[in-house]
Design a protein around this motif. Structure first.
Motif, PDB file in Angstrom:
ATOM      1  N   ILE A 537       6.463  41.507  16.111  1.00 56.76           N
ATOM      2  CA  ILE A 537       7.312  40.511  15.452  1.00 56.76           C
ATOM      3  C   ILE A 537       8.744  41.034  15.336  1.00 56.76           C
ATOM      4  O   ILE A 537       9.709  40.302  15.565  1.00 56.76           O
ATOM      5  CB  ILE A 537       6.735  40.145  14.070  1.00 56.76           C
ATOM      6  N   TYR A 538       8.882  42.298  15.000  1.00 52.86           N
ATOM      7  CA  TYR A 538      10.218  42.904  14.967  1.00 52.86           C
ATOM      8  C   TYR A 538      10.874  42.829  16.349  1.00 52.86           C
ATOM      9  O   TYR A 538      12.041  42.446  16.480  1.00 52.86           O
ATOM     10  CB  TYR A 538      10.115  44.357  14.508  1.00 52.86           C
ATOM     11  N   LEU A 539      10.123  43.178  17.361  1.00 49.02           N
ATOM     12  CA  LEU A 539      10.653  43.233  18.713  1.00 49.02           C
ATOM     13  C   LEU A 539      11.119  41.865  19.197  1.00 49.02           C
ATOM     14  O   LEU A 539      12.176  41.725  19.809  1.00 49.02           O
ATOM     15  CB  LEU A 539       9.572  43.776  19.650  1.00 49.02           C
ATOM     16  N   CYS A 540      10.335  40.841  18.904  1.00 50.93           N
ATOM     17  CA  CYS A 540      10.597  39.511  19.457  1.00 50.93           C
ATOM     18  C   CYS A 540      11.536  38.666  18.601  1.00 50.93           C
ATOM     19  O   CYS A 540      12.145  37.724  19.116  1.00 50.93           O
ATOM     20  CB  CYS A 540       9.283  38.761  19.659  1.00 50.93           C
ATOM     21  N   TYR A 541      11.635  38.977  17.323  1.00 51.00           N
ATOM     22  CA  TYR A 541      12.449  38.154  16.425  1.00 51.00           C
ATOM     23  C   TYR A 541      13.526  38.955  15.686  1.00 51.00           C
ATOM     24  O   TYR A 541      14.249  38.384  14.860  1.00 51.00           O
ATOM     25  CB  TYR A 541      11.551  37.433  15.412  1.00 51.00           C
ATOM     26  N   GLY A 542      13.620  40.255  15.968  1.00 48.99           N
ATOM     27  CA  GLY A 542      14.618  41.072  15.288  1.00 48.99           C
ATOM     28  C   GLY A 542      14.390  41.172  13.795  1.00 48.99           C
ATOM     29  O   GLY A 542      15.339  41.406  13.031  1.00 48.99           O
ATOM     30  N   ASP A 543      13.146  41.015  13.367  1.00 46.22           N
ATOM     31  CA  ASP A 543      12.820  40.934  11.940  1.00 46.22           C
ATOM     32  C   ASP A 543      12.517  42.326  11.396  1.00 46.22           C
ATOM     33  O   ASP A 543      11.381  42.813  11.463  1.00 46.22           O
ATOM     34  CB  ASP A 543      11.636  39.999  11.735  1.00 46.22           C
ATOM     35  N   LYS A 544      13.522  42.950  10.824  1.00 44.56           N
ATOM     36  CA  LYS A 544      13.366  44.288  10.267  1.00 44.56           C
ATOM     37  C   LYS A 544      12.556  44.271   8.972  1.00 44.56           C
ATOM     38  O   LYS A 544      11.860  45.226   8.644  1.00 44.56           O
ATOM     39  CB  LYS A 544      14.751  44.884  10.023  1.00 44.56           C
ATOM     40  N   ARG A 545      12.610  43.154   8.261  1.00 45.38           N
ATOM     41  CA  ARG A 545      11.942  43.092   6.963  1.00 45.38           C
ATOM     42  C   ARG A 545      10.431  43.254   7.091  1.00 45.38           C
ATOM     43  O   ARG A 545       9.798  43.868   6.233  1.00 45.38           O
ATOM     44  CB  ARG A 545      12.279  41.782   6.249  1.00 45.38           C
ATOM     45  N   ILE A 546       9.839  42.736   8.160  1.00 40.97           N
ATOM     46  CA  ILE A 546       8.385  42.867   8.284  1.00 40.97           C
ATOM     47  C   ILE A 546       7.995  44.327   8.456  1.00 40.97           C
ATOM     48  O   ILE A 546       6.941  44.759   7.984  1.00 40.97           O
ATOM     49  CB  ILE A 546       7.824  41.984   9.419  1.00 40.97           C
ATOM     50  N   LEU A 547       8.844  45.117   9.105  1.00 35.34           N
ATOM     51  CA  LEU A 547       8.562  46.546   9.207  1.00 35.34           C
ATOM     52  C   LEU A 547       8.664  47.214   7.838  1.00 35.34           C
ATOM     53  O   LEU A 547       7.848  48.078   7.496  1.00 35.34           O
ATOM     54  CB  LEU A 547       9.534  47.206  10.178  1.00 35.34           C
ATOM     55  N   GLU A 548       9.653  46.830   7.061  1.00 37.04           N
ATOM     56  CA  GLU A 548       9.802  47.391   5.722  1.00 37.04           C
ATOM     57  C   GLU A 548       8.609  47.026   4.840  1.00 37.04           C
ATOM     58  O   GLU A 548       8.092  47.871   4.097  1.00 37.04           O
ATOM     59  CB  GLU A 548      11.103  46.906   5.088  1.00 37.04           C
ATOM     60  N   GLU A 549       8.176  45.775   4.931  1.00 37.50           N
ATOM     61  CA  GLU A 549       7.045  45.314   4.118  1.00 37.50           C
ATOM     62  C   GLU A 549       5.741  45.997   4.518  1.00 37.50           C
ATOM     63  O   GLU A 549       4.925  46.344   3.667  1.00 37.50           O
ATOM     64  CB  GLU A 549       6.871  43.801   4.266  1.00 37.50           C
ATOM     65  N   GLN A 550       5.531  46.157   5.796  1.00 35.02           N
ATOM     66  CA  GLN A 550       4.238  46.639   6.290  1.00 35.02           C
ATOM     67  C   GLN A 550       4.204  48.153   6.508  1.00 35.02           C
ATOM     68  O   GLN A 550       3.169  48.685   6.911  1.00 35.02           O
ATOM     69  CB  GLN A 550       3.890  45.929   7.602  1.00 35.02           C
ATOM     70  N   TYR A 551       5.290  48.828   6.239  1.00 35.95           N
ATOM     71  CA  TYR A 551       5.358  50.256   6.547  1.00 35.95           C
ATOM     72  C   TYR A 551       4.263  51.045   5.838  1.00 35.95           C
ATOM     73  O   TYR A 551       3.630  51.925   6.442  1.00 35.95           O
ATOM     74  CB  TYR A 551       6.741  50.795   6.186  1.00 35.95           C
TER      75      TYR A 551
END
Length: 885
Positions: A537-551
């Motif tokens: 999702i980060y890769l395809c949508y540039g969504d950094k927040r999902i990485l922060e949430e799921q880290y």
């Protein structure tokens, strides 16, 4: 001319009821010029659409960011509408002017604000607990309504009515989440539905995933709870500034509905003679209705709707009416679909008709339901009599192409039937087409596999007694899904459920939401969804927040693996599905021949590499160094364990070679030998794959990445078993679970596990978009999400043209190549504003390639052109281009 379009808040257009206190907004730029980039932007937020009273103003910010711009410092409050607009400037200082206004509306941000009570039907002696209940409340409102919103959820499924008509167009609300931890609340704007005087709000409840049958086996039901309940608040704001709230409480009344049974797996039974006309309208006499009961349930699990809702997407008209050799009357819709059948029938009161559903006919042409296992998929309808009656279910869905009719008589009219397709209403983003009609049908089947299995969660099959969110299937298909649809909200919600259902020691259940037994967790390639899905999702949508949430979840999964066995660098313990359904499996086994500890360690290394990248991206350099060191040690241990001193992999299967190459675990001689071994294995199988769920998604990528493009195309175009096109020669309209779901002699693979709508092998779609059409994203930080686009088509096989389009966060990318009879190749490219692209012209030479008739060095929008081995690389800005060579 510079223009701002496509304003979105948290991926959505004018969302209501969201619970983000610091929401992010995105927009797109349009221009008639090439190489247009944003140099600055300004965002303002106001209480009113005239922007007379600003609540927040970014000022002019020097930045090219137009995706996921966080409104830092704006603290949103509950149940408030915020209007926003944007202007931007390009590098020449030209302003777009203000965009049109857009808005978002918050829901209840603090769970302590809820006032409603949980209510349900009274359970008394003789009550039919399977009958769906009605719940009803009459109330009065004043004149002068300014705004009114309903916030609702349920234990079970619910459908609302207000003053005699349905509220909203969402189905299967509140959706399926990890109910112990998370329950979504839906918001509805009903301002125009209320009037001064008496009003009535009503609800109908169904068992759904909460109370109904779920998973396989006898009487597996009520996994989450055995009482249906409704939770609702209607907030009314008046022009005079006063407010009023109508909530679920003990004053509501309840009675039985005409739905006598509703089950996700088994269907629905409806007795039209029990209809209560006007039950949700003013003036209805509910004196014989019973008082509701209060249900004990904490509000701590309530969250705003995260996913896009399930909606009716389209209707399919039948293509044929047939009588089977067994004498059944069967309708053929021509497409294996998911949803339900809407039908019109006329007859005597008390007579019953039945609708049975199936995906396929057997070899003799008879109706086939053995692969449904215990799922009945039957609709029963009892007529009230008189005029024609039209019916469609509410709280169940079926997977089917064929419908058996019982009780409809001899004069069946196809015009009285329609298949209603339902799935999560994700925006369509991808288009792929090429010169080969069978490959186009394959792409169609991949898309319909997604439609059939993305109904609130990514299910494994939509027809039998399963329909569960298998983690392995989801991670294998997510990149393909991200081409076809905007799946960011869908997988954000599902990833949060994964995190909620993760075990205390970091294990990941086989299915999300987790409804299997306590030991059903943590297979390699399945549990790795905890890392692969957020990363994609980060890769395809540039969504950094999902990485922060799921880290934390990603880290916990790695910690779980490290704690297994005696060697933290090899994963050689525990249960694993392995290369599920690999064709090189032993007789009577579902698990392919590739050693499971090899697969487990390979995915372990891959996930660690992604967590290392994630740590860097979210600003945790110490963690990044730690995971980088761990990754190096895992690769070293992997090499010692599975690569001989001479560079040969000790696991001689197609999938083993594929994983080692795809995950970058092999170098030098070992890499060369793995490529050669893979080609040898393909040659031995007469260029047919033997890979299962684990190896298949990567097989063609590995071939095309390692100089074996012809082999990849040869696999794509195979028409006999096993191959992607074999299914199409057998009439498939969706992707099958098994390569030979229907065997060459017309018999079936198995009745125990043989879905004809199962998206996993549809992961080849990723290769069609990324390699055949050539659309990809740069993976460099700040350039993901197609900020910098890679357009690198690799024509091959018998194709003479192919086209791919992808609607990204920045706008539509297009890549269309065509080979002409005179040996020339044309590549048409569209690059959205505020992005750039690297375009490869395969087989071109720098001195002869042109763009719109001009040599590359003189064409507008081209920053550079470089001769590579076998291609010319052209760096371009936004705009439309036509290359020829």
């Amino acid at each position: 001319m510079l223009k701002i379009v496509g304003l979105r808040c948290e991926y959505k257009e004018n969302p209501i009821g969201i619970d983000a206190k610091n929401p992010r907004i995105s927009w797109r730029l349009e221009s008639d010029k090439r190489s247009v980039n944003q140099s600055a932007y300004q965002v303002v937020v106001a209480e009113d659409r005239e922007f007379g009273k600003l609540l927040w103003d970014s000022g002019k910010v020097d930045s090219d960011q137009c995706v996921h711009v966080e409104l830092a410092g704006l603290e949103a409050v509950s149940r408030k509408r915020y209007h926003y607009r944007v202007q931007c400037w390009d590098r020449d200082g030209e302003s777009s002017g203000w965009s049109h206004d857009a808005y978002w509306e918050t829901g209840v941000l603090d769970r302590g604000e809820w006032k409603a009570e949980w209510i349900g039907p009274s359970i008394g002696e003789g009550a039919n607990e399977e009958q769906s209940p009605f719940l009803r409340k009459s109330f009065s409102v004043k004149e002068g309504i300014r705004h009114a919103s309903i916030y609702a959820t349920a234990l079970g499924l619910y459908e609302l009515e207000l003053n005699g008509s349905r509220v909203g167009d969402h189905y299967f609300t509140p959706g399926w989440t990890s109910y112990e931890h998370r329950l979504q609340v839906q918001a509805y704007d009903v301002t125009d539905r209320l009037a001064g005087g008496e009003n009535v709000i009503g609800a109908m409840l169904g068992n759904g995933w909460y109370k109904g049958f779920l998973t396989w086996g006898e009487n597996k039901r009520a996994i989450y709870g055995d009482r249906l309940a409704l939770f609702l608040e209607l907030h009314i704001e008046y022009e005079d500034g006063t407010e009023e709230t109508v909530s679920t409480d003990s004053s509501w009344r309840t009675a039985g509905s005409p739905i006598l049974m509703s089950e996700i797996y088994h269907g629905e039974t409806y007795d039209a003679r029990l209809e209560r006309n006007g039950w949700s309208s003013a003036g209805y006499d509910d004196s014989e209705w019973l008082p509701v009961e209060r249900i004990s349930q904490s509000n701590d699990i309530l969250i705003a709707q995260e996913n896009d809702p399930v909606r009716k997407i389209e209707e399919i008209k039948p293509i044929g009416l047939l009588t089977t050799p067994a004498g059944d009357t069967v309708i053929d819709l021509g497409q294996n679909m998911v949803g339900w059948l809407k039908f019109t029938v006329q007859g005597e009161a008390g007579s019953e008709v039945q609708i049975h559903h199936a995906e396929v006919l057997d070899g003799e042409g008879n109706f086939y339901t053995d692969n449904m296992r215990s799922a009945k998929q039957i609709i029963r309808y009892v007529l009230k009599g008189g005029e024609p009656e039209t019916y469609e279910p509410r709280f169940t869905f079926q997977g089917f192409r064929y419908v058996r009719l019982i009780g409809f008589g001899e004069n069946v009219r196809l015009d009285d039937f329609a298949g209603v397709v339902l799935h999560t209403d994700m925006a369509t983003t991808g288009f792929f087409e090429c010169s080969d009609p069978l490959v186009n049908q394959l792409q169609h089947n991949i898309e319909w596999g997604l439609k059939g299995n993305f109904l609130d969660v990514p299910t494994d099959c939509p027809q039998r007694d399963e329909r569960l969110g298998w983690t392995g299937d989801a991670q294998m298909f997510i990149r393909t899904a991200a081409y076809l649809k905007n799946v960011a909200p869908f997988f954000t919600k599902w990833s949060r459920d994964l995190k909620a259902d993760q075990t205390n020691n970091g294990g990941v259940p086989f299915v999300i939401p987790h409804v299997l037994d306590a030991n059903s967790h943590s297979s390699a390639a399945w549990g790795d969804a905890a890392v692969i899905c957020p990363w994609t999702i980060y890769l395809c949508y540039g969504d950094k927040r999902i990485l922060e949430e799921q880290y934390d979840s990603m880290q916990a999964w790695i910690s779980y693996i490290r704690d297994q066995g005696e060697n933290e660098l090899l994963w050689n313990t525990g249960f694993h599905f392995g290369d599920w359904l690999g064709l090189d499996s032993k007789p009577d086994s579902y698990i392919g021949a590739t050693d499971r500890d090899y697969i487990a360690t390979a995915f372990y290394a891959y996930s660690v590499s992604l967590v290392q990248k994630t740590a860097t991206i979210i600003g945790k350099p110490e963690d990044a160094a730690k995971y980088g060191e761990l990754y190096g040690r895992i690769v070293e241990a992997f090499t010692k364990e599975f690569v001989t001193p001479s560079g040969r992999l000790s696991v001689p299967t197609q999938t083993a070679q594929v994983l080692g190459l795809m995950f970058g675990l092999l170098e030098g001689t070992a890499k060369d030998r793995a490529v050669a071994k893979l080609m040898e294995l393909l040659d031995e199988s007469k260029f047919h794959l033997t890979t299962g769920f684990v190896g298949t998604p990567y097989l063609n990528h590995v071939l095309s990445d390692n100089g074996k493009l012809d082999a990849a195309y040869q696999l794509l175009f195979q028409k006999d078993y096993p191959s992607w096109l074999y299914q199409i020669t057998k009439g498939a309209t969706t992707i099958w679970e098994h390569w030979d779901g229907i065997k060459e002699d017309g018999s079936f693979w198995s009745k125990d596990m043989n879905s004809f709508n199962h998206y996993a092998y549809g992961a080849i779609g990723d290769w069609l978009y990324r390699v055949v059409a050539g659309i990809d994203t740069d993976e460099s930080q700040e350039l993901v999400g197609y900020k910098r686009i890679l357009i690198r088509p690799q024509p091959g096989g018998s194709l003479n043209w192919a086209e791919g389009r992808l609607d990204t966060m920045y706008g539509e990318i297009r890549s269309y190549w065509k080979k002409s009879d005179d040996g020339k190749t044309v590549l048409e490219v569209t690059v959205p504003a505020n992005t750039s692209a690297e375009v490869h012209l395969p087989g071109a030479w720098l001195d002869s390639a042109t763009e719109s008739g001009s040599v590359l060095s003189e064409a507008a929008g081209i920053a550079s052109a470089t001769q590579l081995e076998g291609a010319v690389a052209v760096a371009v800005g936004s705009g439309e281009y036509e290359f020829s060579w």
